[in-house]
Design a protein around this motif. Structure first.
Motif, short mmCIF file in Angstrom:
data_model
loop_
_atom_site.label_atom_id
_atom_site.label_comp_id
_atom_site.label_asym_id
_atom_site.label_seq_id
_atom_site.Cartn_x
_atom_site.Cartn_y
_atom_site.Cartn_z
N ILE A 467 0.84 -1.20 0.00
CA ILE A 467 0.00 0.00 0.00
C ILE A 467 0.87 1.25 0.00
O ILE A 467 0.62 2.21 -0.74
CB ILE A 467 -0.94 -0.01 1.23
CG1 ILE A 467 -1.94 -1.17 1.12
CG2 ILE A 467 -1.66 1.32 1.37
CD1 ILE A 467 -2.79 -1.36 2.35
N GLU A 468 1.93 1.23 0.82
CA GLU A 468 2.80 2.41 0.93
C GLU A 468 3.57 2.67 -0.37
O GLU A 468 3.68 3.82 -0.82
CB GLU A 468 3.78 2.24 2.09
CG GLU A 468 3.13 2.17 3.45
CD GLU A 468 2.61 0.78 3.81
OE1 GLU A 468 2.05 0.61 4.91
OE2 GLU A 468 2.77 -0.16 2.98
N ALA A 471 1.33 3.96 -3.12
CA ALA A 471 0.99 5.38 -2.95
C ALA A 471 2.11 6.27 -3.46
O ALA A 471 1.87 7.30 -4.09
CB ALA A 471 0.72 5.66 -1.47
N ALA A 474 1.95 6.23 -7.23
CA ALA A 474 0.82 7.01 -7.73
C ALA A 474 1.10 8.50 -7.67
O ALA A 474 0.83 9.24 -8.65
CB ALA A 474 -0.44 6.67 -6.92
N GLU A 475 1.65 8.97 -6.56
CA GLU A 475 1.95 10.40 -6.44
C GLU A 475 3.13 10.79 -7.32
O GLU A 475 3.18 11.90 -7.86
CB GLU A 475 2.21 10.76 -4.98
CG GLU A 475 1.02 10.58 -4.06
CD GLU A 475 -0.19 11.39 -4.51
OE1 GLU A 475 0.00 12.48 -5.09
OE2 GLU A 475 -1.33 10.94 -4.27
N ALA A 533 3.34 10.56 1.17
CA ALA A 533 3.42 9.14 0.81
C ALA A 533 4.84 8.60 1.00
O ALA A 533 5.03 7.49 1.51
CB ALA A 533 2.96 8.94 -0.63
#
Length: 559
Positions: A467-468, A471, A474-475, A533
Motif C-alpha cells: 500500500i505504501e 501510494a 501514484a503520487e 506518501a
C-alpha cells in the motif's frame, strides 16, 4: 583568577590552527571529572595511589589536575609551549613534566626503543618500565588522521591533514598494523604496546579501533581486555568539528600473552555534550565478511568507454578513476565507507560511473540487492552517537514486499541521480547518458517522445506493491505527468539538460521546483501529497533496518 578557571581557558593560549593541525583538543574539566569517576569504578578507589601514571600527550595538564598524588605523575608533551603554560598556571608542580615527541623520539631504525638517543625520558620512568611496575597510561592523544596519497603511512584516499602521519614510529614499527598506522592515536597505542606491553591504558579517542573495517589488522595484533568506559559527545571538546562520539575506554593490555584478548563488543555509558548521562550503548567488532559492503558480488568492468560523472549531469573534472562500463549494466552506485557517518554523502545512483569510483555497477541481476543496500544506507539518519555504527548483512529473511519497497524508495530518493542527457563533453569527446530508471511508460505520463529505455517500467510490471509503495508510485506519476504538461524555458532546459524525453527523477524534480519559483506558470505543482506518501514508506522501512539485522540496536535509554 581561580586555578580551575585558568585551566579551563589555558588551551586557548596555544594557536587554534596549530592545535587543529596536530589533532590536539584539550580535555574539558567536566569530562575529566567523568573520567576519574570511571577509573575509580574499574580500577578501585585507590588507583591514584597504586599506579604510576604517564600521559605522553598531556597538553596543558587538564587530565591530571584531579590526581591526588602528583609525585606519581609523568607528564610529557610535544610542545614546549604546553610546559610553559603549566608552569605559569602552577599545574601539577610536583609531577615530572618534560617535552617529548612520543611518535618520533628514541625510536631506532629497526623499530625498537633506545632512550639513549635523546636522553629526554626521566630515569625514574625508565626504571619503572624496566621493572614492570604498575603503569597507567592516561591519555587524550591527537585525533588527526592522514589519508592523502603522498602522506599516508599505509594506503591512499581522501585528502586530510598533510604531514601528520609521517612519524618515525609509523615508518619503522607499524607494518603489521595496516591502515591504523594513518591515525595518530593508534600510533600512540602501537608504541605503548612496544614499550609497555602490559600497561593499563585509559584513552580518549574515536571509536574506529573498536569497530571500523580498516582497523581489522590492528585488532588482530593489539591484545587488550576491556575494563569499562563511556562515550561523550564531541561537542564537549572545544574546537572539534562534526558530531561524533569520543570514547574514554579503559583497557588492560598484555602484548606478551600467548592467547590474545580480542575485541568483540564493548558496553559504554553515554554522556551528552553537557556530560549528562543519557543511557548506554554497545559497540561491536564483527568480522569484515559480515559487513554490508561485501554482501553484493560486484560486477566486473568491461572495456567499453563511457563518461565519468561527478553529479547527475556533470562530467568529472579531475582524474577519473573509472571510465568504463560493465556488461548488462543499467546504472552505477557510489557506495563508499560502510558506516552511517559516510552513508549520507556516499550513497548515490548515477547513469554512468561516478568518476571517483568506490562503488559498483547495477544490472538486472543485482538490482534487488542494490536497492536494499541503497535504502538501508540512507533510511537511518546519522547522529553523533551512531556515527561509526557499521552496516551489516541481513540476519532475517527478506520478503518480496521488503525488496519491492526498497526499490520504490530508492527510485524516488533525492540521491537517485540517474538521468538522461545529450551533448555532455568530456576528454575531448561528446557523450550521451541513458536513464534506465523511469518507473512508468510513455503513455502513463503523457510523454511526447519515446523513452530510450523502458527497463524499469517492465521490471515493475509483475511486482506486487505494498500500500505504501503503491501510494509513492501514484503520487510520483502525477509529478511526471505535471512535468510533461508544460515546457520549461530555455535557461532551465540548458541547465538541467532537458534535451531528451527520458529525464530522470533529479531533472524532473528540479525542473518542477524552478517552475514554481519562476512565477511564470498559472498553477504551482504541489509536492505535498508525494512527500506524505514517501514519508509513510520511510517510516515503514526504518525499523526494519534494525529488525532484519542491517544495524545493531540503538542506544538503550532504560538506565
Amino acid at each position: 583568577m581561580p586555578t580551575r578557571c585558568l585551566l579551563e581557558n589555558s588551551d586557548s593560549l596555544i594557536p587554534l590552527n596549530e592545535r587543529s593541525f596536530k589533532g590536539a583538543y584539550y580535555t574539558p574539566l567536566n569530562v575529566v571529572d567523568r573520567a576519574y569517576n570511571k577509573l575509580a569504578e574499574v580500577l578501585g578507589k585507590n588507583w591514584q595511589k597504586n599506579y604510576l601514571v604517564w600521559d605522553m600527550c598531556c597538553g596543558v595538564g587538564n587530565l591530571e589536575v584531579k590526581h591526588s598524588n602528583h609525585r606519581n605523575l609523568f607528564m610529557s608533551t610535544l610542545d614546549v609551549a604546553d610546559i610553559d603554560v603549566m608552569r605559569a598556571t602552577k599545574t601539577c608542580v610536583a609531577a615530572t613534566r618534560f617535552q617529548y615527541d612520543y611518535l618520533n623520539d628514541d625510536i631506532t631504525d629497526d623499530g625498537s626503543i633506545d632512550y639513549g638517543l635523546t636522553n629526554k625520558l626521566p630515569q625514574s620512568l625508565r626504571d619503572a618500565i624496566r621493572e614492570g611496575k604498575k603503569i597507567l597510561v592516561l591519555i587524550n592523544p591527537p585525533y588527526a588522521e592522514a589519508t592523502n596519497a603522498d602522506n599516508t603511512a599505509i594506503g591512499a584516499g581522501a585528502k586530510n591533514k598533510t604531514g601528520v602521519a609521517k612519524t618515525k614510529l609509523a615508518a619503522v614499527a607499524m607494518s603489521h598494523y595496516g591502515k591504523a598506522s594513518n591515525e595518530l592515536f593508534t600510533q600512540c597505542l602501537a608504541r605503548i604496546a612496544l614499550e609497555i606491553p602490559t600497561a593499563t591504558i585509559a584513552i580518549f579517542s574515536k571509536l574506529k579501533y573498536v569497530n571500523a573495517p580498516n582497523f581489522e589488522k590492528f585488532r588482530q595484533v593489539w591484545s587488550a581486555e576491556y575494563l569499562g568506559g563511556f562515550v561523550v559527545h564531541s561537542k564537549a571538546f572545544d574546537g572539534l568539528k562534526g558530531n561524533f562520539p569520543i570514547g574514554f575506554l579503559v583497557w588492560k593490555t598484555n602484548q606478551t600473552a600467548k592467547n590474545k584478548k580480542s575485541i568483540t563488543e564493548i558496553s559504554v555509558e553515554v554522556f551528552d555534550k553537557k556530560t549528562q548521562p543519557i543511557g548506554e550503548k554497545k559497540f561491536y567488532h564483527l568480522p569484515n565478511e559480515r559487513f554490508l559492503n561485501v554482501w553484493l558480488k560486484r560486477p566486473r568492468a568491461n572495456k567499453v568507454e563511457v563518461i565519468p560523472l561527478k553529479n547527475a549531469i556533470v562530467p568529472t573534472t579531475g582524474k577519473a578513476w573509472i571510465s568504463t562500463w560493465s556488461d548488462k549494466a543499467i546504472a552505477y552506485m557510489y557506495c563508499g565507507v560502510n558506516d552511517i557517518q559516510h552513508a549520507t554523502q556516499q550513497t548515490v545512483l548515477f547513469s554512468s560511473p561516478y568518476g571517483g569510483g568506490n562503488g559498483f555497477y547495477i544490472n538486472p541481476d543485482n538490482l534487488w540487492q542494490a536497492a536494499i543496500i541503497f535504502s538501508v544506507r540512507r533510511l537511518i539518519k546519522p547522529t553523533w552517537l551512531n556515527d561509526r555504527d557499521q552496516f551489516l548483512q541481513p540476519t532475517a529473511e527478506l520478503t518480496d514486499e521488503f525488496k519491492n519497497d526498497c526499490l520504490i524508495w530508492m527510485l524516488f530518493s533525492g540521491s537517485n541521480l540517474t538521468a538522461s542527457a545529450d551533448g555532455l563533453e568530456w576528454n575531448g569527446k561528446t557523450w550521451s547518458i541513458v536513464n534506465h530508471f523511469i518507473p512508468f511508460t510513455e503513455q502513463e505520463v503523457n510523454a511526447p517522445e519515446r523513452f530510450e529505455s523502458n527497463f524499469m517500467a517492465n521490471y515493475l510490471q509483475d511486482k506486487v506493491q505494498s500500500i505504501e509503495a503503491a501510494a509513492v508510485l501514484a503520487e510520483g506519476k502525477k509529478l511526471w505527468q505535471a512535468y510533461f504538461a508544460q515546457i520549461d524555458n530555455h535557461t532551465v532546459r540548458r541547465e538541467l539538460k532537458l534535451n531528451r524525453a527520458d529525464v530522470g527523477w533529479y531533472q524532473l524534480r528540479n525542473a518542477l521546483k524552478k517552475r514554481n519559483d519562476s512565477g511564470d506558470y498559472d498553477a504551482l505543482v504541489s509536492f505535498t501529497a508525494f512527500e506524505v506518501a514517501y514519508k509513510a514508506l520511510s517510516e515503514k522501512l526504518q525499523p526494519l533496518v534494525y529488525e532484519l539485522g542491517f544495524l545493531k540496536a540503538e542506544v538503550d535509554h532504560s538506565n
